[in-house]
Write an enzyme that holds these catalytic residues in place. Structure first.
Site, PDB file in Angstrom:
ATOM      1  N   ASP A 142     115.731 -41.707 -75.254  1.00  0.00           N
ATOM      2  CA  ASP A 142     114.554 -42.938 -75.746  1.00  0.00           C
ATOM      3  C   ASP A 142     114.509 -44.264 -75.056  1.00  0.00           C
ATOM      4  OD1 ASP A 142     112.084 -42.789 -76.821  1.00  0.00           O
ATOM      5  OD2 ASP A 142     112.871 -43.001 -78.756  1.00  0.00           O
ATOM      6  N   ARG A 283     105.012 -44.181 -89.743  1.00  0.00           N
ATOM      7  CA  ARG A 283     105.789 -45.608 -89.984  1.00  0.00           C
ATOM      8  C   ARG A 283     104.715 -46.515 -89.790  1.00  0.00           C
ATOM      9  NH1 ARG A 283     107.803 -47.268 -85.887  1.00  0.00           N
ATOM     10  NH2 ARG A 283     107.166 -45.519 -84.344  1.00  0.00           N
ATOM     11  N   LYS A 288      99.949 -46.756 -84.732  1.00  0.00           N
ATOM     12  CA  LYS A 288      99.454 -45.648 -85.246  1.00  0.00           C
ATOM     13  C   LYS A 288      98.276 -45.891 -85.693  1.00  0.00           C
ATOM     14  CE  LYS A 288     103.660 -43.666 -85.479  1.00  0.00           C
ATOM     15  NZ  LYS A 288     103.959 -42.393 -84.842  1.00  0.00           N
ATOM     16  N   ARG A 321     110.776 -51.750 -88.556  1.00  0.00           N
ATOM     17  CA  ARG A 321     110.984 -53.142 -87.583  1.00  0.00           C
ATOM     18  C   ARG A 321     110.466 -54.316 -88.212  1.00  0.00           C
ATOM     19  NH1 ARG A 321     108.689 -49.033 -82.775  1.00  0.00           N
ATOM     20  NH2 ARG A 321     110.066 -47.490 -83.357  1.00  0.00           N
ATOM     21  N   LEU A 386     104.978 -36.086 -84.845  1.00  0.00           N
ATOM     22  CA  LEU A 386     105.635 -34.693 -85.294  1.00  0.00           C
ATOM     23  C   LEU A 386     104.789 -34.515 -86.704  1.00  0.00           C
ATOM     24  CD1 LEU A 386     109.368 -35.152 -84.237  1.00  0.00           C
ATOM     25  CD2 LEU A 386     107.494 -33.836 -83.299  1.00  0.00           C
ATOM     26  N   ASP A 509     116.784 -35.063 -32.710  1.00  0.00           N
ATOM     27  CA  ASP A 509     115.162 -35.896 -33.061  1.00  0.00           C
ATOM     28  C   ASP A 509     115.632 -37.299 -32.988  1.00  0.00           C
ATOM     29  OD1 ASP A 509     112.829 -36.284 -34.445  1.00  0.00           O
ATOM     30  OD2 ASP A 509     113.964 -36.579 -36.078  1.00  0.00           O
ATOM     31  N   TYR A 510     114.693 -38.104 -32.984  1.00  0.00           N
ATOM     32  CA  TYR A 510     115.021 -39.649 -32.888  1.00  0.00           C
ATOM     33  C   TYR A 510     114.549 -40.275 -34.277  1.00  0.00           C
ATOM     34  CZ  TYR A 510     115.023 -44.294 -31.512  1.00  0.00           C
ATOM     35  OH  TYR A 510     115.083 -45.750 -31.380  1.00  0.00           O
ATOM     36  N   ASP A 690     114.860 -34.361 -39.077  1.00  0.00           N
ATOM     37  CA  ASP A 690     114.679 -34.806 -40.805  1.00  0.00           C
ATOM     38  C   ASP A 690     113.115 -34.369 -41.253  1.00  0.00           C
ATOM     39  OD1 ASP A 690     112.811 -36.839 -38.789  1.00  0.00           O
ATOM     40  OD2 ASP A 690     112.651 -37.900 -40.839  1.00  0.00           O
TER      41      ASP A 690
END
Ligand code: ADP
Ligand code: G6P
Length: 737
Positions: A142, A283, A288, A321, A386, A509-510, A690
């Site tokens: 989290d 909560r 929410k 909180r 949930l 290759d360049y 590449d």
């Protein structure tokens, strides 16, 4: 034995000191409740914050705290009140939380918060190092700990590290407003695997990685210099059995064993049997949408007054909180709203809203879930949610209606629920009516699907899938590569082959191989070190060196002709050997170019930063300097247009590194390099490059050739090296033989 280390800010239990002793109370929130089930089943140690500040902890209790946590398989990280203020209430919940939930107006960008966030993340990383071994698997959780993966990686480069984000990852437009956005991305990229709840969050993250760090992303792999990070979505499930069993037991509870809350609910039902109970549990968080929901409920009662006294809304808001000002304001707003609506609409027999502001024990949650006819969850933005899943799991007889916001991650998997836009009151009022009047058969049919899915994709399966993907990644059993890293021992073997060979042929290759990319290709000039290196290789009488490139002949003439290197340019159209003027190697026609040019020009007009490079027999559309997402999108579009235009005209489209090149089909580096082998008996053939245009060489050169890809990408080459610096080191080894 190796173990899994789970690490999150919140532990599954929170310690509190009361009467001089300790009590452990279960934590609320999706992360803690979900992971608790995973943790209790296996060999893991969970590291996190105990819930007590250092200042609150009498030294005499230290040992008891450790012991209490150990009983739950946990270990603590000590945090001071100041750290909690800056890290938890500050950066985590006044910066990241609102920003990632699209509440820009609540987001505070405070340097002090950021400094403490960094320091506390370091504390968590140190705790991991202290409490784990090299072989343990680390699973970081989290938004509070986004820097931890990289901090652990620095000390433990080979440890397997997974990260899961339980909240949304916002769109690039939002994320880029964060002043420390690069640091946050780099912190996360310390992981081997990064998981999100939904594909959309994953997509947003990859877009930010591409745009802000300029890293290559292919499907869901992020390519760093020497590592590939896998990014995937793993929608989190619930402990289905736990909720189901609890509901079954609840159903069997004899009268006397009912909780006080259940007694109250039963009394209510008995007194008003045709009244519907609508439940919402969250909560107390602005994400929410609780206040909006209450307003929508009032709107519903006004629109359909026949349901007055026939429905009751139960709001369980769990304190959360409460030191953050926005949460305090929200609490006040909700208190007032509930007060006003109940005041205005209540009758002697009816209170429209029952409002609980507290954390209830698990048994009471089950009482509420099983007694409510409807669950109404309206987050404005929610990583998963949930509660929606838990409500469905407890519906033993399959009745009950779930009304769920489209803005919740769980809505992606719960299509049979009634999905609503929480900002649309009209729609919500109608949906509430539809839920109240929904026939039982329909409720059961919908819930059957939902329950089957929740049972199958439960939290254990979720965790197993994540861990399986992480282990697969760390065992290297991952289909991102088919080549082997040029390890010191392979390098030894190759240089030995080189030194023993009598007749060597090298194809280099360049761009992207001998030198890095530049915004303006003409500025990617060779430097002195490169000239020296190439001179040394070229001057060895046993070596035939070819620079092989898609560049035009004018540029290579200017840079290399007087060095007398052998050169093949435009992918094989032109050749120059020993300092002679370029000659045509392949007989190609260029009439088609006039037709294709206007198409490319229209793409240049529509794609800022892109430009056309015109060569003698090919044309390239460069998009390195465009917005990466937009550039890729346009490239796909151009590919479709060109493929339909050119048909079977002997022209093909090559997808290089941020460049699309249109050229004659019979020209490619593979064909050119094979022609150079001729009849000669080379006993060491080497090719390095590449991008896609080099794959032709890797494919067509003989099996015995040493072929090397630059960068971690899918390839037909045998080996890979990380970057241009390594290429030069490798070539230097050759010169020393
Ligand atoms: P969030 O993680 O944002 O809080 P979720 O809906 O994903 O939201 O998760 C909430 C979790 O907290 C659920 O697992 C739920 O069971 C739990 N929970 C919610 N309310 C309570 C409560 N009053 N007491 C205990 N657990 C609760
Ligand atoms: C969400 C977050 C969790 C957090 C939980 C509860 O689910 O994703 O990381 O633990 O809310 O919030 P709190 O701030 O109390 O830990």
């Amino acid at each position: 034995m190796s173990k899994t280390i789970i690490i999150s800010n919140r532990l599954p239990v929170q310690l509190q000191i009361s009467d001089g002793g300790l009590t452990a109370i279960p934590s609320v929130g999706g992360l803690a409740t979900g992971m608790k089930s995973v943790h209790s089943g296996g060999e893991s140690l969970w590291i996190g914050w105990s819930g007590l500040t250092e200042e609150d902890t009498p030294p005499a209790l230290e040992k008891d705290i450790d012991k209490a946590l150990k009983e739950h398989g946990c270990a603590k990280v000590n945090l001071t009140a100041k750290e909690i203020e800056g890290f938890y209430f500050g950066f985590s919940n006044r910066t990241v939380w609102p920003l990632f939930h699209y509440f820009m107006e609540y987001t505070e960008f405070e340097l002090d918060f950021w400094d403490v966030y960094k320091a506390v993340n370091q504390k968590f990383a140190d705790a991991i190092i202290e409490k784990s071994d090299e072989n343990d698997t680390i699973w970081v959780h989290d938004y509070q700990l986004m820097l931890v993966p990289q901090m652990v990686r620095e000390k433990r480069p080979n440890t397997s590290i997974g990260f899961f984000l339980h909240i949304p990852f916002p769109s690039y437009e939002i994320f880029r407003t964060l002043p420390w956005r690069e640091e946050v991305l780099q912190g996360l990229l310390g992981s081997d695997l990064i998981g999100f709840h939904t594909y959309d969050y994953e997509r947003h993250f990859l877009s930010s990685v591409r745009r802000l760090l300029g890293l290559d992303v292919s499907f869901n792999d992020v390519y760093l210099d020497h590592r590939v990070i896998k990014v995937d979505s793993f929608p989190m499930g619930i402990d289905y059995k736990k909720f189901r069993d609890a509901a079954l037991l609840h159903g069997k509870n004899i009268h006397e064993k009912r909780s006080d809350l259940q007694v109250k609910l039963d009394d209510h039902k008995a007194s008003a049997p045709d009244t519907k109970l609508i439940l919402s549990i969250d909560r107390l968080d602005y994400s929410k949408g609780i206040a909006k929901r209450i307003n929508a409920f009032e709107y519903f009662l006004n629109k359909y007054p026949e349901y007055k006294e026939k429905v009751r809304l139960i709001i369980l808001a769990v304190p959360s909180r409460s030191n953050v000002p926005q949460y305090q304001l929200l609490k006040k707003e909700i208190d007032e709203l509930v007060g006003r609506i109940n005041g205005e609409l209540s009758t002697v027999n009816w209170t429209p809203i029952w409002y609980f502001y507290r954390s209830l024990p698990f048994e009471n949650l089950i009482d509420l879930y099983t007694s409510s006819d409807i669950a109404w969850l309206t987050p404005l933005r929610d990583g998963m949610n949930l509660v929606a899943k838990e409500y469905i799991a407890t519906r033993i007889d399959k009745t009950g209606v779930l009304i769920l916001s489209e803005m919740a991650g769980s809505a992606y998997e719960m299509n049979e629920a009634l999905l609503i836009n929480p900002n649309n009151f009209e729609q919500q009022a109608d949906t509430l009516k539809a839920a109240i009047t929904m026939p039982k058969e329909e409720q059961m049919a919908r819930n059957m699907f939902l329950q089957n899915r929740l049972e199958r994709y439960n939290v254990e399966v979720w965790a197993n899938e994540f861990m399986h993907a992480l282990n697969k990644k760390s065992e290297g059993d991952d289909d991102a590569f088919v080549s082997q890293k040029m390890s010191p021992s392979i390098l030894n073997k190759v240089t030995k082959q080189y030194s023993e060979a009598k007749k060597r042929l090298l194809f280099l290759d360049y761009d992207g191989t001998l030198t890095g990319f530049h915004k303006d290709p003409q500025k990617a000039t060779p430097d002195d070190e490169l000239y020296q290196l190439l001179d040394q290789l070229h001057n060895d009488k046993n070596t035939t060196l070819f620079l092989i490139s898609g560049r035009d002949k004018q540029t290579f003439t200017k840079w290399f002709l007087d060095r007398k290197y052998n050169m093949i340019v435009e992918h094989g159209v032109w050749i120059s050997t020993g300092g002679e003027e370029f000659k045509m190697l392949e007989n190609v026609k260029g009439e088609w170019m006039e037709k294709i040019k206007p198409v490319l020009e229209s793409f240049v007009d529509r794609t800022p930063g892109s430009f056309i490079e015109e060569k003698n027999y090919s044309m390239a559309w460069h998009y390195r300097n465009t917005d990466p997402d937009f550039g890729e999108k346009r490239a796909t579009e151009l590919n479709t247009v060109l493929t339909s235009l050119i048909g079977n005209d002997g022209i093909s489209v090559l997808n290089g590194n941020k460049v699309m090149e249109v050229k004659s089909s019979n020209v490619n580096k593979g064909r050119a390099s094979v022609r150079m082998m001729g009849e000669d008996n080379y006993d060491f053939i080497f090719a390095i490059g590449d991008d896609w245009t080099d794959e032709y060489m890797f494919q067509e050169l003989p099996e015995t050739a040493v072929t090397v890809k630059v960068g971690l990408k899918k390839t037909q080459a045998k080996y890979y090296v990380e970057n241009t610096k390594r290429v030069r080191e490798l070539l230097k080894e050759f010169t020393m033989q």
